[in-house]
Design a protein around this motif. Sequence first.
Motif, PDB file in Angstrom:
ATOM      1  N   GLU A  12       0.864  -1.171   0.000  1.00  0.00           N
ATOM      2  CA  GLU A  12       0.000   0.000   0.000  1.00  0.00           C
ATOM      3  C   GLU A  12       0.905   1.226   0.000  1.00  0.00           C
ATOM      4  O   GLU A  12       1.629   1.458   0.960  1.00  0.00           O
ATOM      5  N   HIS A 106      -2.948  -5.607  -3.720  1.00  0.00           N
ATOM      6  CA  HIS A 106      -3.526  -4.638  -2.788  1.00  0.00           C
ATOM      7  C   HIS A 106      -4.493  -3.704  -3.512  1.00  0.00           C
ATOM      8  O   HIS A 106      -5.668  -3.606  -3.160  1.00  0.00           O
ATOM      9  N   ASP A 140      -7.412  -5.261  -1.534  1.00  0.00           N
ATOM     10  CA  ASP A 140      -7.669  -4.632  -0.234  1.00  0.00           C
ATOM     11  C   ASP A 140      -8.715  -3.533  -0.429  1.00  0.00           C
ATOM     12  O   ASP A 140      -8.734  -2.849  -1.452  1.00  0.00           O
ATOM     13  N   HIS A 142      -8.768  -0.745   0.699  1.00  0.00           N
ATOM     14  CA  HIS A 142      -8.149   0.572   0.547  1.00  0.00           C
ATOM     15  C   HIS A 142      -7.491   0.755  -0.807  1.00  0.00           C
ATOM     16  O   HIS A 142      -6.747   1.705  -1.025  1.00  0.00           O
ATOM     17  N   HIS A 164      -9.590  -5.395   8.511  1.00  0.00           N
ATOM     18  CA  HIS A 164      -9.535  -6.507   7.573  1.00  0.00           C
ATOM     19  C   HIS A 164      -9.477  -7.850   8.278  1.00  0.00           C
ATOM     20  O   HIS A 164      -8.417  -8.435   8.453  1.00  0.00           O
TER      21      HIS A 164
HETATM   22 ZN   LIG Z   1      -6.459  -1.893   3.843  1.00  0.00          ZN
END
Ligand SMILES: [Zn+2]
Length: 489
Positions: A12, A106, A140, A142, A164
Amino acid sequence: MTRVAIGSLMQETNTFVPFPTTLRTFEAFYLHRGEEMLSRYGAARVEVPAFLSVFREAGVEVVPTIAAHAGASGIVARADFEMLLGEMLARIRAAGKLDGVALALHGAMVVEDEPDAEAEIVRRVREVVGPGVPIGVSLDLHGHITAAMLQDGVFYVGYREYPHVDMWETGERVARLLLDAIAGRRRPVMALAKRHMIVSAVRATTGAEPLASIVREARRHEAAGACLHASLFPVQPWLDVPDLGFAALVCADGDKASAQRIADDLAARAWEARHGFEPELVPLDEAIRTGLSASGTTVVSDIGDSPSGGAAADSAAVLRALLRLGADRAGRLTYLTLCDGAAAAKALAAGPGARIRLRLGHHASPADGAPVEVDAVVRSLSDGVFTMRDAGAEGSVVQLGLVAVLAIGDIRVAVRSNPAFEWDTGLFAAFGLELRHAALVFVKSPAHFRVAFGPHAARILVADTPGPTCGNMRRLRLHRVTRPLFPLD
Ligand SMILES: [Zn+2]
């Protein structure tokens, strides 16, 4: 026999972090090559072992490629990205004919010359496997989702939960749908809808409003059979890239129009709810005074310095405020952590029981603040390895590097060498710091810490602390994002 390649390349990116992500960053988190992927995860309840579990049960032949994770950190260097992706592609190429590919990505990885690394990963995997081979991808929540990620024969499923706690379940969903797609039982098609808004991670948890209602709508659409998976991506806000915003990404069985209708509906609901995402932040001094005076254990998020968002975890802002407000002689204990390998090494050299003078903090983030000079007693030393036990990734082994617990009066600082995620209470308990003994516990995490720390907390506060993961959206210096962007404009 069905043959499926599996791979994972996760990071990330936080574009405000002043240091790049390199191969070393991945190695420090984890990098499993080939067969290592089959055993190295141990009991971790994350995506790749879930892929393996589903495929094993289905009698599928698995071709492991590489699995690399760098947590959250700065922009990824191109050469290092090429090394990792290149190895994944080489292993896929060497595998010969494949029926499918399962990837755990991600969604918010930025390479120095490519703001949309996931679109590139999927495109280059496609170039190797050729057309017609389904590619299933877990993401993910995000993740930064772009139109470029929507490519033929590629489907995505995002985490449903933040914090998560469903990484394993997401992996299972991807693996099962991939098998359905390979067998021709399902024909996954994707639709995307976005709104240019960013939300603080503090308020964007899936169990709390306003996101909870939108999540319920997504589940309702799935239950009604109008789509297979409706994934929501509030995106992480510390990402200065074009088209940043809230995404609804929907996977339907053959019916693209239906997927688009649902995506549009979910994105519209997010936009309507935008004002409800404003976080409740408490001034740092007020959080400290509350913690030292109220009964029970007060857990405070030092959100601005969250390693799960890419920060160096070396900010001295909290320690400086604690000393200014007299927490070192408060008669009640305060716990916090700090990533400072040099200080931990100095403590090791001095040995347990020694009194040392140190400058703590801001080695990796010198532009974000100055170190604090302290007199401390070395209480304990350890190799910093512990197994997560209560934060949704149970069984994952965390490597903090050398850890020195320092006492500055009534303040205990767990000084570590690696900026690992602050999700699990093992972060303190593994080093002899029992939460129930503390009046005040600082955790460098925006929201995930609530899973594990919540049960130990009389109250939880989020302090408006500075840093690359600050909770106050209006403090972010975003230049490349598409404007207007809520709540900045
Ligand atoms: Zn996340």
